[in-house]
Design a protein around this motif. Structure first.
Motif, PDB file in Angstrom:
ATOM      1  N   HIS A 246       0.660  -1.245   0.223  1.00  0.00           N
ATOM      2  CA  HIS A 246      -0.067  -0.025  -0.061  1.00  0.00           C
ATOM      3  C   HIS A 246       0.788   1.136  -0.060  1.00  0.00           C
ATOM      4  CE1 HIS A 246      -3.789  -2.154   1.501  1.00  0.00           C
ATOM      5  NE2 HIS A 246      -3.440  -2.392   0.314  1.00  0.00           N
ATOM      6  N   SER A 247       1.988   1.243   0.375  1.00  0.00           N
ATOM      7  CA  SER A 247       3.022   2.316   0.488  1.00  0.00           C
ATOM      8  C   SER A 247       3.552   2.581  -0.834  1.00  0.00           C
ATOM      9  CB  SER A 247       4.008   2.173   1.525  1.00  0.00           C
ATOM     10  OG  SER A 247       4.977   1.068   1.196  1.00  0.00           O
ATOM     11  N   ARG A 248       3.468   1.685  -1.539  1.00  0.00           N
ATOM     12  CA  ARG A 248       3.977   1.845  -2.968  1.00  0.00           C
ATOM     13  C   ARG A 248       3.017   2.151  -3.954  1.00  0.00           C
ATOM     14  NH1 ARG A 248       6.873  -3.231  -2.020  1.00  0.00           N
ATOM     15  NH2 ARG A 248       5.201  -4.475  -3.254  1.00  0.00           N
ATOM     16  N   ALA A 249       1.393   1.772  -3.767  1.00  0.00           N
ATOM     17  CA  ALA A 249       0.313   2.110  -4.378  1.00  0.00           C
ATOM     18  C   ALA A 249      -0.141   3.484  -4.628  1.00  0.00           C
ATOM     19  CB  ALA A 249      -0.878   1.133  -3.971  1.00  0.00           C
ATOM     20  N   GLY A 250       0.277   4.481  -3.601  1.00  0.00           N
ATOM     21  CA  GLY A 250       0.011   5.521  -3.747  1.00  0.00           C
ATOM     22  C   GLY A 250      -0.829   6.247  -2.796  1.00  0.00           C
ATOM     23  N   SER A 251      -1.166   7.476  -2.568  1.00  0.00           N
ATOM     24  CA  SER A 251      -1.767   8.152  -1.263  1.00  0.00           C
ATOM     25  C   SER A 251      -3.053   7.640  -0.948  1.00  0.00           C
ATOM     26  CB  SER A 251      -1.655   9.838  -1.833  1.00  0.00           C
ATOM     27  OG  SER A 251      -2.546  10.014  -2.779  1.00  0.00           O
ATOM     28  N   ALA A 252      -3.930   7.114  -1.915  1.00  0.00           N
ATOM     29  CA  ALA A 252      -5.432   6.736  -1.633  1.00  0.00           C
ATOM     30  C   ALA A 252      -5.299   5.451  -0.687  1.00  0.00           C
ATOM     31  CB  ALA A 252      -6.000   6.377  -2.982  1.00  0.00           C
ATOM     32  N   VAL A 253      -4.401   4.762  -0.543  1.00  0.00           N
ATOM     33  CA  VAL A 253      -4.274   3.523   0.175  1.00  0.00           C
ATOM     34  C   VAL A 253      -3.015   3.352   0.894  1.00  0.00           C
ATOM     35  CG1 VAL A 253      -5.948   2.259  -1.068  1.00  0.00           C
ATOM     36  CG2 VAL A 253      -3.536   1.975  -1.375  1.00  0.00           C
ATOM     37  N   ALA A 254      -2.286   4.204   1.014  1.00  0.00           N
ATOM     38  CA  ALA A 254      -0.803   4.521   1.678  1.00  0.00           C
ATOM     39  C   ALA A 254      -0.981   4.216   3.000  1.00  0.00           C
ATOM     40  CB  ALA A 254      -0.109   5.622   1.228  1.00  0.00           C
ATOM     41  N   ASN A 255      -2.027   4.709   3.776  1.00  0.00           N
ATOM     42  CA  ASN A 255      -2.233   4.590   5.138  1.00  0.00           C
ATOM     43  C   ASN A 255      -3.074   3.424   5.480  1.00  0.00           C
ATOM     44  OD1 ASN A 255      -0.283   6.525   5.843  1.00  0.00           O
ATOM     45  ND2 ASN A 255      -1.984   8.091   5.074  1.00  0.00           N
ATOM     46  N   ASP A 256      -3.677   2.500   4.558  1.00  0.00           N
ATOM     47  CA  ASP A 256      -4.455   1.539   4.790  1.00  0.00           C
ATOM     48  C   ASP A 256      -3.656   0.304   5.337  1.00  0.00           C
ATOM     49  OD1 ASP A 256      -6.437   3.449   3.889  1.00  0.00           O
ATOM     50  OD2 ASP A 256      -7.091   2.206   2.266  1.00  0.00           O
ATOM     51  N   LEU A 257      -3.666   0.128   6.430  1.00  0.00           N
ATOM     52  CA  LEU A 257      -2.770  -0.947   7.207  1.00  0.00           C
ATOM     53  C   LEU A 257      -3.557  -1.941   7.995  1.00  0.00           C
ATOM     54  CD1 LEU A 257      -0.040   1.227   8.303  1.00  0.00           C
ATOM     55  CD2 LEU A 257      -0.166   0.142   6.034  1.00  0.00           C
ATOM     56  N   MET A 258      -3.255  -3.064   8.375  1.00  0.00           N
ATOM     57  CA  MET A 258      -3.960  -3.843   9.621  1.00  0.00           C
ATOM     58  C   MET A 258      -3.137  -3.274  10.844  1.00  0.00           C
ATOM     59  SD  MET A 258      -5.596  -5.873   7.808  1.00  0.00           S
ATOM     60  CE  MET A 258      -5.895  -6.800   9.533  1.00  0.00           C
ATOM     61  N   PRO A 259      -4.345  -3.232  11.578  1.00  0.00           N
ATOM     62  CA  PRO A 259      -3.607  -2.745  12.968  1.00  0.00           C
ATOM     63  C   PRO A 259      -2.804  -3.602  13.798  1.00  0.00           C
ATOM     64  CG  PRO A 259      -5.922  -3.467  13.249  1.00  0.00           C
ATOM     65  CD  PRO A 259      -5.557  -3.472  11.799  1.00  0.00           C
ATOM     66  N   PRO A 260      -1.948  -2.980  14.671  1.00  0.00           N
ATOM     67  CA  PRO A 260      -1.155  -3.632  15.263  1.00  0.00           C
ATOM     68  C   PRO A 260      -1.756  -4.669  16.236  1.00  0.00           C
ATOM     69  CG  PRO A 260      -0.486  -1.586  15.657  1.00  0.00           C
ATOM     70  CD  PRO A 260      -1.979  -1.565  14.991  1.00  0.00           C
ATOM     71  N   PRO A 261      -1.204  -5.762  16.487  1.00  0.00           N
ATOM     72  CA  PRO A 261      -1.711  -7.044  17.177  1.00  0.00           C
ATOM     73  C   PRO A 261      -2.703  -6.656  18.422  1.00  0.00           C
ATOM     74  CG  PRO A 261       0.326  -7.758  16.662  1.00  0.00           C
ATOM     75  CD  PRO A 261       0.344  -6.252  16.100  1.00  0.00           C
ATOM     76  N   GLN A 262      -1.916  -5.782  19.139  1.00  0.00           N
ATOM     77  CA  GLN A 262      -2.903  -5.540  20.592  1.00  0.00           C
ATOM     78  C   GLN A 262      -3.864  -4.651  20.093  1.00  0.00           C
ATOM     79  OE1 GLN A 262      -2.142  -6.777  23.564  1.00  0.00           O
ATOM     80  NE2 GLN A 262      -4.344  -5.987  23.741  1.00  0.00           N
ATOM     81  N   THR A 263      -3.858  -3.610  19.241  1.00  0.00           N
ATOM     82  CA  THR A 263      -4.791  -2.705  18.706  1.00  0.00           C
ATOM     83  C   THR A 263      -5.958  -3.914  18.195  1.00  0.00           C
ATOM     84  OG1 THR A 263      -3.503  -0.897  18.259  1.00  0.00           O
ATOM     85  CG2 THR A 263      -5.534  -0.869  17.450  1.00  0.00           C
ATOM     86  N   MET A 264      -5.539  -4.632  17.306  1.00  0.00           N
ATOM     87  CA  MET A 264      -6.550  -5.446  16.805  1.00  0.00           C
ATOM     88  C   MET A 264      -7.557  -6.259  17.861  1.00  0.00           C
ATOM     89  SD  MET A 264      -8.439  -6.702  14.353  1.00  0.00           S
ATOM     90  CE  MET A 264      -7.902  -6.817  12.727  1.00  0.00           C
ATOM     91  N   GLN A 265      -6.796  -6.788  18.850  1.00  0.00           N
ATOM     92  CA  GLN A 265      -7.220  -7.725  19.767  1.00  0.00           C
ATOM     93  C   GLN A 265      -8.292  -6.950  20.716  1.00  0.00           C
ATOM     94  OE1 GLN A 265      -4.654 -10.208  22.184  1.00  0.00           O
ATOM     95  NE2 GLN A 265      -6.342 -10.698  23.586  1.00  0.00           N
ATOM     96  N   THR A 266      -7.745  -5.682  20.963  1.00  0.00           N
ATOM     97  CA  THR A 266      -8.590  -4.699  21.837  1.00  0.00           C
ATOM     98  C   THR A 266      -9.976  -4.443  21.256  1.00  0.00           C
ATOM     99  OG1 THR A 266      -6.944  -3.916  23.151  1.00  0.00           O
ATOM    100  CG2 THR A 266      -8.847  -2.571  22.963  1.00  0.00           C
ATOM    101  N   MET A 267      -9.763  -4.012  19.851  1.00  0.00           N
ATOM    102  CA  MET A 267     -10.962  -3.664  19.069  1.00  0.00           C
ATOM    103  C   MET A 267     -12.022  -4.845  18.994  1.00  0.00           C
ATOM    104  SD  MET A 267      -9.899  -1.069  15.892  1.00  0.00           S
ATOM    105  CE  MET A 267      -8.944  -2.415  15.134  1.00  0.00           C
ATOM    106  N   ILE A 268     -11.543  -5.852  18.636  1.00  0.00           N
ATOM    107  CA  ILE A 268     -12.188  -7.283  18.535  1.00  0.00           C
ATOM    108  C   ILE A 268     -12.956  -7.453  19.763  1.00  0.00           C
ATOM    109  CG2 ILE A 268     -12.030  -9.800  18.363  1.00  0.00           C
ATOM    110  CD1 ILE A 268     -11.785  -8.577  15.637  1.00  0.00           C
TER     111      ILE A 268
END
Length: 209
Positions: free
Chosen positions: A163-185
């Protein structure tokens, strides 16, 4: 659905509109991808007769496989933010009666509270503008005991690179860090059953408590 130009989803929709005829969006699955689909369906569990929601359906490549998995008693609702992707999906899936396709973000879909047995977020979770809000919406649309599967065919590290190579539209579209994901879930009422993030991709399954 007409979106304002400064709406982040409008920017992403334009990005994916431009990708609608790219090979990754329309090609048939090769042997390596077929193995990853097999892994995905091993984790989803049996889908026959179930109601399935597929956010980020794209041109309907996974949707078509889901039709076979749910069978004649199941039902699929597929959504995507890209008008061109949705147009292609509607053509590709026009022969199937057990599928309906909506244009727009999953957060804006209405009328499906406590409706679905399974939600499969394939190759889309990084693109949710507010991931916690999307999870909350999904939890409201699932029946008690329903399940969510979050899938990417590459790892979270590879998603970041791509996504960092793809361009600005998706450059910041990432999977959250593991602890953040677990907390959200967990805050959205889920309990994680399966979680892998490796060379075969990112795959998480959680059940609504």
């Amino acid at each position: 659905m007409l979106r304002q130009k400064n709406d982040p989803y409008a920017i992403k929709a334009a990005f994916f509109d431009a990708q609608a005829r790219e090979a990754w969006a329309v090609k048939n699955s090769g042997p390596d991808e077929m193995k990853k689909f097999d892994r995905l369906f091993a984790v989803t569990g049996p889908l026959a007769g179930l109601r399935v929601l597929e956010p980020g359906c794209g041109t309907g490549r996974l949707t078509e496989r889901l039709v076979a998995e749910v069978g004649r008693l199941g039902y699929i609702v597929a959504v995507d933010i890209s008008p061109r992707m949705v147009a292609h999906a509607r053509i590709n899936l026009s022969d199937y009666e057990k599928v309906e396709i909506h244009l727009g973000p999953v957060e804006e879909i209405i009328g499906f509270e406590n409706y679905f047995d399974v939600v499969i977020c394939h190759q889309v979770f990084p693109h949710f503008e507010d991931q916690e809000n999307a999870l909350t919406k999904i939890s409201n649309m699932l029946k008690p005991g329903g399940r969510i599967v979050i899938s990417n065919f590459i790892s979270s590290a590879e998603i970041k690179k791509m996504h960092s190579r793809a361009g600005s539209a998706v450059a910041n579209d990432l999977m959250p860090p593991p602890q953040t994901m677990q907390t959200m879930i967990e805050q959205c009422g889920f309990e994680i059953e399966y979680w892998a993030d490796d060379s075969d991709g990112y795959l998480l399954k959680a059940n609504l408590i």
